[in-house]
Design a protein around this motif. Structure first.
Motif, PDB file in Angstrom:
ATOM      1  N   ASN A 133       3.306  15.505 -37.610  1.00 55.74           N
ATOM      2  CA  ASN A 133       3.497  14.086 -37.322  1.00 55.74           C
ATOM      3  C   ASN A 133       4.290  13.360 -38.391  1.00 55.74           C
ATOM      4  O   ASN A 133       4.860  12.295 -38.131  1.00 55.74           O
ATOM      5  N   HIS A 134       4.360  13.889 -39.615  1.00 59.30           N
ATOM      6  CA  HIS A 134       5.171  13.261 -40.652  1.00 59.30           C
ATOM      7  C   HIS A 134       6.620  13.757 -40.626  1.00 59.30           C
ATOM      8  O   HIS A 134       7.460  13.220 -41.338  1.00 59.30           O
ATOM      9  N   ASP A 135       6.898  14.778 -39.836  1.00 58.72           N
ATOM     10  CA  ASP A 135       8.272  15.245 -39.673  1.00 58.72           C
ATOM     11  C   ASP A 135       8.986  14.390 -38.630  1.00 58.72           C
ATOM     12  O   ASP A 135       8.361  13.853 -37.713  1.00 58.72           O
ATOM     13  N   GLU A 136      10.289  14.272 -38.779  1.00 59.37           N
ATOM     14  CA  GLU A 136      11.131  13.619 -37.785  1.00 59.37           C
ATOM     15  C   GLU A 136      11.842  14.731 -37.021  1.00 59.37           C
ATOM     16  O   GLU A 136      12.540  15.535 -37.612  1.00 59.37           O
ATOM     17  N   ARG A 137      11.625  14.775 -35.703  1.00 57.43           N
ATOM     18  CA  ARG A 137      11.982  15.970 -34.937  1.00 57.43           C
ATOM     19  C   ARG A 137      13.437  16.385 -35.123  1.00 57.43           C
ATOM     20  O   ARG A 137      13.740  17.561 -35.366  1.00 57.43           O
ATOM     21  N   GLU A 138      14.383  15.465 -35.014  1.00 60.11           N
ATOM     22  CA  GLU A 138      15.793  15.863 -35.085  1.00 60.11           C
ATOM     23  C   GLU A 138      16.211  16.211 -36.507  1.00 60.11           C
ATOM     24  O   GLU A 138      17.018  17.125 -36.713  1.00 60.11           O
ATOM     25  N   PRO A 193       6.817  11.799 -30.960  1.00 61.48           N
ATOM     26  CA  PRO A 193       7.667  11.045 -31.881  1.00 61.48           C
ATOM     27  C   PRO A 193       7.175   9.608 -32.071  1.00 61.48           C
ATOM     28  O   PRO A 193       6.890   8.891 -31.109  1.00 61.48           O
ATOM     29  N   GLY A 194       7.050   9.219 -33.338  1.00 62.84           N
ATOM     30  CA  GLY A 194       6.617   7.874 -33.667  1.00 62.84           C
ATOM     31  C   GLY A 194       5.121   7.679 -33.722  1.00 62.84           C
ATOM     32  O   GLY A 194       4.644   6.588 -34.049  1.00 62.84           O
ATOM     33  N   THR A 246       3.765  17.380 -31.227  1.00 63.42           N
ATOM     34  CA  THR A 246       4.007  16.077 -31.845  1.00 63.42           C
ATOM     35  C   THR A 246       4.522  15.076 -30.819  1.00 63.42           C
ATOM     36  O   THR A 246       5.207  15.427 -29.850  1.00 63.42           O
ATOM     37  N   GLU A 287       8.056  11.719 -45.103  1.00 67.07           N
ATOM     38  CA  GLU A 287       8.586  10.555 -44.402  1.00 67.07           C
ATOM     39  C   GLU A 287       9.757  10.876 -43.476  1.00 67.07           C
ATOM     40  O   GLU A 287      10.420   9.967 -42.977  1.00 67.07           O
ATOM     41  N   GLY A 288      10.032  12.150 -43.239  1.00 69.97           N
ATOM     42  CA  GLY A 288      11.101  12.538 -42.331  1.00 69.97           C
ATOM     43  C   GLY A 288      12.494  12.236 -42.839  1.00 69.97           C
ATOM     44  O   GLY A 288      13.448  12.144 -42.054  1.00 69.97           O
TER      45      GLY A 288
END
Length: 264
Positions: free
Chosen positions: A80-85, A123-124, A121, A54-55
């Motif tokens: 896609n399940h990672d949050e880039r920052e 984001p979102g 990816t 869930e990032g």
């Protein structure tokens, strides 16, 4: 040169289950245990995204703790399940990752095989995409060392595998990517994750493979009206072995099994 390819651990905060059902953290620990027992020792580990589910910062803290002890060079790309920052902050100590923008990289200091990471990816979103900027970056990165065997790692595969409910979230812009790869015959493999299954296909003049997840497997349902589903199948990793004769990819189930027996 031996290269381990892991993917899609979907790590959760301590005490939480993946999808409320599966202990993905314990399954990744089993994968790392299997990795530690490989003989000869691999030279490099690749992790092709969806490191966490869930990032969340709590999930990345688990990732840092679990990966700290592998004792091998590690290259990671987000899914896609990672949050880039949050992903960038988690792996801030990894010099191969850029400080801003998409997390593309090119690394060639771990052996004869060069590894190029392409962050596709969006984001979102759960699908990926190869934009003009990404394809131009990849073209330049590959042109920099045209005679060196190279792996390109990314998360979503740019092909349709026939499972309708995961094909909806593949990497778009596959034709653009294939055209770039076709100009660079030194690319030995395109390495992906996302599918939670092993797949292999010709793509862009080379071979594309997806690594299984270290947790659940997406159900192999090929009817166009198939309902989405997963199974807890035996998890696995891929092992890529490079010699001057070329690259061989092995599918390696994770776990401890009966044997060895004195026959073959």
């Amino acid at each position: 040169m031996l290269i381990v390819h892991l993917s899609d651990p979907h790590l959760r905060p301590k005490g939480h289950l993946y999808q409320g059902l599966v202990d993905s953290n314990a399954m990744f620990a089993a994968a790392l245990d299997h990795l530690a027992r490989l003989d000869p020792r691999p030279d490099l580990v690749l992790l092709t995204g969806d490191v966490v589910d869930e990032g969340m910062a709590e999930e990345y803290a688990v990732a840092v703790e679990m990966l700290a002890g592998i004792g091998l060079p590690l290259l990671v790309i987000p899914g896609n399940h990672d949050e880039r920052e949050a992903f960038r902050a988690c792996f801030a100590g990894h010099s191969h990752l850029p400080k801003t923008g998409p997390l593309h990289f090119a690394v060639g200091d771990h052996g004869p095989v060069r590894v190029v990471g392409l962050d596709v990816t969006v984001p979102g979103e759960h699908y990926g995409e190869v934009y003009d900027e990404a394809s131009s970056w990849l073209d330049s990165a590959l042109a920099a060392e045209p005679d060196r065997p190279t792996l390109v790692m990314m998360h979503q595969p740019p092909i349709l595998g026939g499972i309708p409910y995961i094909d909806d979230y593949n990497c778009r812009g596959g034709e653009r990517l294939a055209a770039v790869l076709a100009r660079h015959p030194q690319v030995e493999r395109v390495l992906c994750g996302h599918i939670h299954r092993f797949m292999q296909a010709r793509f862009g003049g080379t071979l594309l493979v997806t690594a299984p997840s270290t947790t659940t497997a997406i159900a192999l349902r090929l009817r166009p009206d198939a309902e989405p589903a997963s199974f807890v199948e035996p998890p696995a990793m891929l092992l890529h072995r490079w010699t001057p004769a070329g690259l061989v990819t092995h599918y390696l189930p994770i776990g401890r099994f009966p044997g060895p027996y004195p026959f073959f």
